[in-house]
Scaffold this motif. Sequence first.
Motif, mmCIF file in Angstrom:
data_model
loop_
_atom_site.group_PDB
_atom_site.id
_atom_site.type_symbol
_atom_site.label_atom_id
_atom_site.label_comp_id
_atom_site.label_asym_id
_atom_site.label_seq_id
_atom_site.Cartn_x
_atom_site.Cartn_y
_atom_site.Cartn_z
ATOM 1 N N VAL A 44 0.857 -1.187 0.000
ATOM 2 C CA VAL A 44 0.000 0.000 0.000
ATOM 3 C C VAL A 44 0.893 1.238 0.000
ATOM 4 C CG1 VAL A 44 -1.651 1.320 1.376
ATOM 5 C CG2 VAL A 44 -1.932 -1.148 1.159
ATOM 6 N N GLY A 45 0.564 2.188 -0.853
ATOM 7 C CA GLY A 45 1.333 3.426 -0.953
ATOM 8 C C GLY A 45 2.351 3.427 -2.076
ATOM 9 N N ASP A 46 2.643 2.247 -2.627
ATOM 10 C CA ASP A 46 3.600 2.171 -3.736
ATOM 11 C C ASP A 46 2.982 2.712 -5.020
ATOM 12 O OD1 ASP A 46 5.422 1.002 -2.032
ATOM 13 O OD2 ASP A 46 5.286 -1.003 -2.912
ATOM 14 N N THR A 47 3.839 3.176 -5.904
ATOM 15 C CA THR A 47 3.431 3.681 -7.212
ATOM 16 C C THR A 47 3.977 2.751 -8.286
ATOM 17 O OG1 THR A 47 3.416 5.959 -6.432
ATOM 18 C CG2 THR A 47 3.614 5.637 -8.823
ATOM 19 N N PRO A 76 5.192 5.360 -27.567
ATOM 20 C CA PRO A 76 6.547 4.898 -27.243
ATOM 21 C C PRO A 76 7.335 5.905 -26.410
ATOM 22 C CG PRO A 76 6.003 4.267 -29.466
ATOM 23 C CD PRO A 76 4.878 5.148 -28.982
ATOM 24 N N ASP A 77 7.992 5.376 -25.391
ATOM 25 C CA ASP A 77 8.821 6.124 -24.439
ATOM 26 C C ASP A 77 8.014 7.003 -23.486
ATOM 27 O OD1 ASP A 77 11.233 4.977 -25.367
ATOM 28 O OD2 ASP A 77 11.279 6.436 -26.998
ATOM 29 N N GLU A 78 6.697 6.952 -23.549
ATOM 30 C CA GLU A 78 5.872 7.665 -22.588
ATOM 31 C C GLU A 78 5.502 6.725 -21.441
ATOM 32 O OE1 GLU A 78 3.723 11.009 -25.380
ATOM 33 O OE2 GLU A 78 2.572 9.223 -24.876
ATOM 34 N N THR A 79 5.021 7.321 -20.337
ATOM 35 C CA THR A 79 4.675 6.523 -19.165
ATOM 36 C C THR A 79 3.271 6.843 -18.672
ATOM 37 O OG1 THR A 79 5.601 8.141 -17.631
ATOM 38 C CG2 THR A 79 7.079 6.386 -18.388
ATOM 39 N N TYR A 80 2.774 5.923 -17.871
ATOM 40 C CA TYR A 80 1.527 6.094 -17.135
ATOM 41 C C TYR A 80 1.821 5.619 -15.719
ATOM 42 C CZ TYR A 80 -3.230 5.230 -15.492
ATOM 43 O OH TYR A 80 -4.387 5.229 -14.758
ATOM 44 N N GLN A 81 1.267 6.286 -14.712
ATOM 45 C CA GLN A 81 1.535 5.835 -13.348
ATOM 46 C C GLN A 81 0.287 5.893 -12.491
ATOM 47 O OE1 GLN A 81 4.669 8.419 -11.988
ATOM 48 N NE2 GLN A 81 3.236 9.714 -10.877
ATOM 49 N N ARG A 82 0.316 5.057 -11.443
ATOM 50 C CA ARG A 82 -0.803 4.998 -10.506
ATOM 51 C C ARG A 82 -0.255 4.624 -9.129
ATOM 52 N NH1 ARG A 82 -6.580 3.142 -11.785
ATOM 53 N NH2 ARG A 82 -7.550 3.068 -9.750
ATOM 54 N N THR A 83 -0.723 5.325 -8.113
ATOM 55 C CA THR A 83 -0.367 5.016 -6.731
ATOM 56 C C THR A 83 -1.518 4.217 -6.121
ATOM 57 O OG1 THR A 83 0.961 7.018 -6.558
ATOM 58 C CG2 THR A 83 0.254 5.998 -4.494
ATOM 59 N N PHE A 84 -1.176 3.132 -5.455
ATOM 60 C CA PHE A 84 -2.181 2.233 -4.889
ATOM 61 C C PHE A 84 -2.303 2.496 -3.392
ATOM 62 C CE2 PHE A 84 -1.009 0.474 -8.872
ATOM 63 C CZ PHE A 84 -2.171 -0.088 -9.365
ATOM 64 N N LYS A 85 -3.472 2.980 -2.983
ATOM 65 C CA LYS A 85 -3.697 3.385 -1.595
ATOM 66 C C LYS A 85 -4.487 2.369 -0.785
ATOM 67 C CE LYS A 85 -3.370 8.187 -2.895
ATOM 68 N NZ LYS A 85 -3.966 9.492 -2.937
ATOM 69 N N LEU A 86 -4.983 1.317 -1.449
ATOM 70 C CA LEU A 86 -5.765 0.289 -0.775
ATOM 71 C C LEU A 86 -5.221 -1.088 -1.102
ATOM 72 C CD1 LEU A 86 -9.368 1.620 -1.568
ATOM 73 C CD2 LEU A 86 -8.122 1.853 0.586
ATOM 74 N N ALA A 87 -5.335 -2.004 -0.151
ATOM 75 C CA ALA A 87 -4.937 -3.391 -0.390
ATOM 76 C C ALA A 87 -5.987 -4.082 -1.256
ATOM 77 C CB ALA A 87 -4.788 -4.119 0.940
ATOM 78 N N GLY A 88 -5.549 -5.077 -2.016
ATOM 79 C CA GLY A 88 -6.462 -5.850 -2.849
ATOM 80 C C GLY A 88 -5.780 -6.311 -4.114
#
Length: 107
Positions: A44-47, A76-88
Motif C-alpha cells: 500500500v502506498g507504492d506507485t 513509445p517512451d511515454e509513461t503512465y503511473q498509478r499510486t495504490f492506496k488500498l490493499a487488494g
Amino acid sequence: MFKRIPTLAFLLVAMLGYSQVHAETVHVDIKKFKFTPQQLTINVGDTVVWTNREKRQYHSVWFKELGDVEPDYFFPDETYQRTFKLAGSFNYLCGPHPKMMGIIIVK
C-alpha cells in the motif's frame, strides 16, 4: 491519561510518515504487446509506472473492473503511473489491445 495523548499522536504521525517515506516506485514495461511483469505484488502506498517500450504502438492501462474511465493512450517512451492506496487485487488491461492483461496485488 492526558500525557499519553501527545505520545500516541506522535507515534501515529511517525508511523504514517514512515509508510509514505518508504513507498516505492515499481516499473512495468510494455513490449511486444505484453506487460512485464504481468503480475506484480506491491505494498500500500507504492506507485507503479508503466513505460511503453514499443517502437510504434500506443497502449493504455485500464482498470476497467474498478469502473475507471479508460485513460488516455500513451505512446513509445511515454509513461503512465498509478499510486495504490488500498490493499487488494487489481486487474487491468490495455484498452486498444484487450488481450493484454495484468494484475497488481497490493498488500
